[in-house]
Design a protein around this motif. Structure first.
Motif, PDB file in Angstrom:
ATOM      1  N   ILE A 187      10.573  80.363  49.554  1.00 19.03           N
ATOM      2  CA  ILE A 187      10.857  80.332  48.118  1.00 19.03           C
ATOM      3  C   ILE A 187      11.518  81.645  47.702  1.00 19.03           C
ATOM      4  O   ILE A 187      11.033  82.726  48.025  1.00 19.03           O
ATOM      5  CB  ILE A 187       9.562  80.133  47.301  1.00 19.03           C
ATOM      6  CG1 ILE A 187       8.930  78.771  47.632  1.00 19.03           C
ATOM      7  CG2 ILE A 187       9.866  80.219  45.799  1.00 19.03           C
ATOM      8  CD1 ILE A 187       7.589  78.536  46.959  1.00 19.03           C
ATOM      9  N   LEU A 188      12.633  81.552  47.007  1.00 22.65           N
ATOM     10  CA  LEU A 188      13.313  82.711  46.445  1.00 22.65           C
ATOM     11  C   LEU A 188      13.071  82.718  44.934  1.00 22.65           C
ATOM     12  O   LEU A 188      13.380  81.743  44.244  1.00 22.65           O
ATOM     13  CB  LEU A 188      14.813  82.658  46.738  1.00 22.65           C
ATOM     14  CG  LEU A 188      15.220  82.823  48.205  1.00 22.65           C
ATOM     15  CD1 LEU A 188      16.707  82.546  48.373  1.00 22.65           C
ATOM     16  CD2 LEU A 188      14.903  84.239  48.679  1.00 22.65           C
ATOM     17  N   LYS A 189      12.535  83.817  44.439  1.00 26.14           N
ATOM     18  CA  LYS A 189      12.180  83.900  43.021  1.00 26.14           C
ATOM     19  C   LYS A 189      13.421  84.046  42.151  1.00 26.14           C
ATOM     20  O   LYS A 189      14.455  84.556  42.582  1.00 26.14           O
ATOM     21  CB  LYS A 189      11.235  85.067  42.775  1.00 26.14           C
ATOM     22  CG  LYS A 189       9.889  84.913  43.479  1.00 26.14           C
ATOM     23  CD  LYS A 189       8.994  86.110  43.216  1.00 26.14           C
ATOM     24  CE  LYS A 189       7.657  85.952  43.923  1.00 26.14           C
ATOM     25  NZ  LYS A 189       6.756  87.112  43.695  1.00 26.14           N
ATOM     26  N   ASN A 190      13.279  83.595  40.914  1.00 23.56           N
ATOM     27  CA  ASN A 190      14.306  83.757  39.871  1.00 23.56           C
ATOM     28  C   ASN A 190      15.607  83.010  40.165  1.00 23.56           C
ATOM     29  O   ASN A 190      16.672  83.365  39.666  1.00 23.56           O
ATOM     30  CB  ASN A 190      14.618  85.244  39.648  1.00 23.56           C
ATOM     31  CG  ASN A 190      13.381  86.045  39.278  1.00 23.56           C
ATOM     32  OD1 ASN A 190      12.542  85.578  38.509  1.00 23.56           O
ATOM     33  ND2 ASN A 190      13.275  87.238  39.830  1.00 23.56           N
ATOM     34  N   ILE A 195      13.955  76.329  46.424  1.00 19.30           N
ATOM     35  CA  ILE A 195      12.985  75.828  47.386  1.00 19.30           C
ATOM     36  C   ILE A 195      13.681  75.137  48.554  1.00 19.30           C
ATOM     37  O   ILE A 195      14.623  74.374  48.360  1.00 19.30           O
ATOM     38  CB  ILE A 195      11.993  74.850  46.713  1.00 19.30           C
ATOM     39  CG1 ILE A 195      11.241  75.563  45.576  1.00 19.30           C
ATOM     40  CG2 ILE A 195      11.009  74.278  47.733  1.00 19.30           C
ATOM     41  CD1 ILE A 195      10.308  74.667  44.805  1.00 19.30           C
ATOM     42  N   VAL A 196      13.210  75.400  49.757  1.00 15.61           N
ATOM     43  CA  VAL A 196      13.722  74.734  50.957  1.00 15.61           C
ATOM     44  C   VAL A 196      13.268  73.274  50.934  1.00 15.61           C
ATOM     45  O   VAL A 196      12.106  72.987  50.649  1.00 15.61           O
ATOM     46  CB  VAL A 196      13.189  75.432  52.223  1.00 15.61           C
ATOM     47  CG1 VAL A 196      13.643  74.690  53.481  1.00 15.61           C
ATOM     48  CG2 VAL A 196      13.645  76.880  52.258  1.00 15.61           C
ATOM     49  N   PRO A 197      14.141  72.318  51.218  1.00 13.58           N
ATOM     50  CA  PRO A 197      13.740  70.903  51.257  1.00 13.58           C
ATOM     51  C   PRO A 197      12.537  70.684  52.173  1.00 13.58           C
ATOM     52  O   PRO A 197      12.485  71.202  53.292  1.00 13.58           O
ATOM     53  CB  PRO A 197      14.996  70.210  51.817  1.00 13.58           C
ATOM     54  CG  PRO A 197      16.128  71.084  51.391  1.00 13.58           C
ATOM     55  CD  PRO A 197      15.589  72.488  51.466  1.00 13.58           C
ATOM     56  N   LYS A 198      11.556  69.916  51.682  1.00 10.95           N
ATOM     57  CA  LYS A 198      10.293  69.727  52.395  1.00 10.95           C
ATOM     58  C   LYS A 198      10.490  69.122  53.781  1.00 10.95           C
ATOM     59  O   LYS A 198       9.742  69.428  54.708  1.00 10.95           O
ATOM     60  CB  LYS A 198       9.361  68.833  51.575  1.00 10.95           C
ATOM     61  CG  LYS A 198       8.811  69.505  50.329  1.00 10.95           C
ATOM     62  CD  LYS A 198       7.858  68.576  49.595  1.00 10.95           C
ATOM     63  CE  LYS A 198       7.289  69.259  48.342  1.00 10.95           C
ATOM     64  NZ  LYS A 198       6.371  68.339  47.603  1.00 10.95           N
TER      65      LYS A 198
END
Length: 258
Positions: A187-190, A195-198
């Motif tokens: 996860i990269l904030k801001n 989000i990376v695909p599940k």
């Protein structure tokens, strides 16, 4: 693979062969690159290597005689089955099918022109193929030669650590563009899309493979419709693509018209 470069400025290649995959392939002895400067093969060192064109007009071209001598010396060292490739804006544009053809050649001479080009008699008597990297003019054939070498090196068996790496490259991926790729952190904030695909974290390799194929189909459709139109889809690919397409149209609130 053995590539000889005929160029007035072989120094331009010094940095290219010091780094990356080209350097790695040379160290592994999978690629041999030699350089031939036509200036070294002039009968009179004080003469100019270029001259104005017959019939008038602007610009100069490289003379035939030093090129003939240079090519002859290079071919003599390389011995048999040498293909001479002239980097020229008038040549055939590089594409994947052509790259695969070049991979079947073990020995090649890349002839780099300068100024307005070379004496036509070199082309008609010595050149096997003319190659272009695009519809624009550069100062010489050195940069196209570097690009072509870089493309070819990636396809030489043993250069890349994993065979699957170049099999999934854009264009080599069954004529499709590559799929999206992600790495840590998850996860990269801001960021809005953060989000990376599940599916990529699931460990289900079959599903991951299908997702990647679906994304490659969809991205090719969106970014390179010209390539997508040439692609003959299998039944499975049609199903995957239609799911991507319907999801994209719904997400972007786009209505499709026939």
């Amino acid at each position: 693979m053995w590539i000889s470069i005929v160029s007035l400025f072989p120094e331009m290649f010094e940095t290219v062969i010091k780094y990356g995959l080209i350097n790695k392939s040379i160290k592994k002895k999978l690629l041999n690159i030699s350089f031939w400067n036509p200036r070294n093969y002039m009968k009179n060192k004080f003469n100019k290597i270029d001259s104005t064109v017959y019939g008038g007009g602007g610009g100069v071209i490289l003379k035939a005689e030093p090129l003939i001598e240079t090519i002859s010396k290079a071919k003599l060292e390389m011995k048999n089955n040498v293909k001479i490739i002239y980097l020229s804006p008038q040549g055939k544009k590089i594409n994947i099918s052509y790259i695969k053809k070049l991979l079947s050649y073990n020995k090649m001479i890349f002839l780099c022109g300068r100024y307005k080009g070379i004496d036509e008699r070199i082309i008609t008597n010595f050149v096997d193929e003319e190659v272009s990297i695009g519809d624009y003019i550069l100062s010489g054939g050195e940069l196209p030669a570097m690009i072509l070498i870089d493309i070819l090196v990636r396809q030489i068996p043993g250069v890349l650590n994993r065979i699957s790496s170049n099999n999934t490259d854009s264009f080599f991926n069954n004529g499709l563009l590559g799929c999206p790729n992600y790495t840590r952190p998850r996860i990269l904030k801001n960021l809005k899309e953060n989000i990376v695909p599940k599916i990529l974290l699931s460990g289900n390799h079959k599903k991951i493979k299908e997702w990647r194929l679906q994304q490659a189909l969809g991205i090719t459709w969106l970014k390179r419709p010209d390539l997508f139109k040439k692609k003959i889809l299998t039944k499975k690919e049609k199903i995957l693509f239609n799911k991507f397409k319907n999801s994209f149209l719904k997400k972007n609130n786009v209505m499709e018209y026939d």
